[in-house]
Design an enzyme around this catalytic site. Structure first.
Site: not given
Ligand code: ARG
Length: 480
Positions: A121, A166-167, A288, A294, A301, A333
């Protein structure tokens, strides 16, 4: 109970540990894997791991020799990733576990010390912060290149005149330089937004752990400074929960892309036969498959079209995070694919827009012809009356009647004599030919930000100076 192994596809073993007795269902493995996209974080992940390993050694949490072995192994893996030799394994779920498993192959059981005091984390939060720092610099560089092209094209076209709209109705004449410098301004604010977001990426997530820090005496200042941050983040829960800066960068990308889309829209319109103001270079157009005559503006685009992705990506992540309780949730994730897509889309669009603008041919005569209608200077007539003391509303009314008279009689507004003008308002003290001279009209628009030649020339010079300053600043940044 005997522990079953939990093998990955390459015969490697997942890192869930003793809590698990059964292997992950293959559908779940596929469903939860992120390696096919989060491998883009590989180099940041390795940088983070190297800083972490060194800190563990320096803090006495692991033997120095082990720290050295981990760093050497990680450096080897970094090379494998750069050269494309790294065997990414979907069974190992994400980039963090892929690298750790590979490290085990490379340095043996000592690899098991790397994750000391760390969670995926805070690891992924660190990877993202480093990635976003680079993305902010890359965006500023891309924007700078497009702005540089706009300034130089503007400098070529100070005396090219076209109607301002404008517009989408002809309104008042402007210089093409002024028109292009309008986009220069917008893009300057776009770049400022990325620089601003980078200010919120100065604190290092590493050491926040899974959500509540660690019982181990990790030196968070050490890892923060090794990775170039100003210091550690201040709240471990916030650190692993927050995705607001990713959102901010995506919002900045969306805003910039919407601006590019408007610019692109104009290139599409201007290159139509109806306008005929510009011709896109062959290198930035397509033909085209059916109609041989073309020449299509596919590049602008597509820029216009891709702006939809940037907006959608932003909405996608906003929606993902909106109902999440603190702290980390696996939903997060889902941040990566839209984020990576917005960053890459913006980079490409900036590049092709710079190329398109740099190479397009301006049809100066078509622009001048469109701007030559004296009706575009009707406001000047009203303002001439104002200078003679007439209240503006009264002047507006009188000139409105003059215009109606010309429309009805087919007379040329610029050809009206002082005598005729005076029939509409006695305060006219010159003929329309003098009051409606285009050059004089421009010269009179001598306000900051307006279209007088001196003002536009000064704006081009100021823009060049600005570009030089930003270029110098961005060269000093490390970045991608
Ligand atoms: N692959 C996870 C993500 O991108 C990494 C963290 C995962 N943590 C966990 N407690 N499962 O969020």
């Amino acid at each position: 109970m005997a522990k079953k192994s939990n093998p990955g596809q390459n015969g490697t073993t997942k890192l869930w540990g003793g809590r698990f007795t059964e292997a992950t269902d293959p559908t779940v493995e596929r469903f939860s894997a992120s390696i096919h996209f989060d491998q883009a974080l590989a180099r940041y992940d390795i940088r983070g791991s190297i800083a972490h390993a060194r800190m563990l050694g320096r803090s006495g949490l692991i033997p120095d020799g082990d720290a050295d072995a981990l760093v050497a192994g990680l450096e080897k893996i970094a090379v494998e990733i750069e050269t494309g030799e790294f065997p990414f394994d979907p069974a190992l779920e994400d980039i963090h576990m892929n690298i750790e498993a590979r490290l085990t192959e490379a340095v043996g059981p000592v690899a098991g010390r790397l994750h000391t005091g760390r969670s995926r984390n805070d690891q992924v939060a660190t990877d993202l912060a480093l990635y976003l720092q680079d993305a902010c610099i890359a965006a500023q560089r891309g924007i700078l290149e497009l702005r540089a092209v706009l300034v130089e094209r503007a400098a070529e076209h100070i005396d090219t005149v076209l109607p301002g709209y404008t517009h989408l109705q002809r309104a008042q004449p402007v210089r093409l330089a002024h028109h292009w410098l309008a986009f220069f301004e917008h893009l300057g604010r776009d770049a400022g937004r990325f620089a601003d977001a980078a200010e919120r990426l100065r604190e290092c997530p590493l050491g926040a752990g899974a959500l509540a820090g660690s019982t181990l005496n990790l030196d968070r200042n050490d890892t923060a400074s090794a990775l170039g941050f100003d210091g550690p983040t201040r709240n471990s829960l916030d650190t692993v929960s927050a995705r607001d800066v990713a959102l901010e960068v995506m919002a900045d990308a969306a805003i910039c892309m919407v601006g590019l889309s408007r610019m692109a829209e104009e290139l599409v319109i201007w290159s139509s036969s109806e306008f005929g103001f510009i011709e896109l270079a062959d290198a930035y157009s397509t033909g085209s498959s059916l109609m041989p005559q073309k020449k299509n503006p596919d590049v602008p685009e597509l820029v216009r079209g891709k702006s939809g992705r940037a907006v959608g990506n932003l909405v996608s992540l906003l929606t993902t995070v909106k109902g999440l309780p603190l702290s980390y949730n696996r939903d997060m994730q889902e941040d990566k694919e839209p984020l990576f897509d917005s960053v890459a889309t913006l980079r490409d669009c900036l590049q092709v827009m710079a190329g398109s603008v740099a190479t397009l041919r301006v049809n100066v005569d078509r622009m001048a012809a469109a701007a030559s209608d004296p009706m575009l200077l009707a406001t000047d007539l009203a303002e001439a009356l104002v200078l003679g003391g007439v209240p503006f509303r009264e002047a507006h009314e009188a000139v409105g009647r003059i215009v109606a008279h010309c429309v009805e009689s087919g007379e040329d507004l610029a050809g009206l004599s002082q005598k005729t003008l005076q029939q509409f308002h006695p305060a006219f003290n010159a003929g329309a030919d003098t009051l409606l001279d285009a050059e004089q009209s421009f010269a009179r628009r001598d306000l900051p930000g307006a279209t007088a030649r001196v003002r536009v020339e000064a704006a081009v010079e100021a823009a060049r100076t600005e570009i030089d300053g930003i270029r110098e600043r961005l060269e000093g940044e490390s970045g991608p």
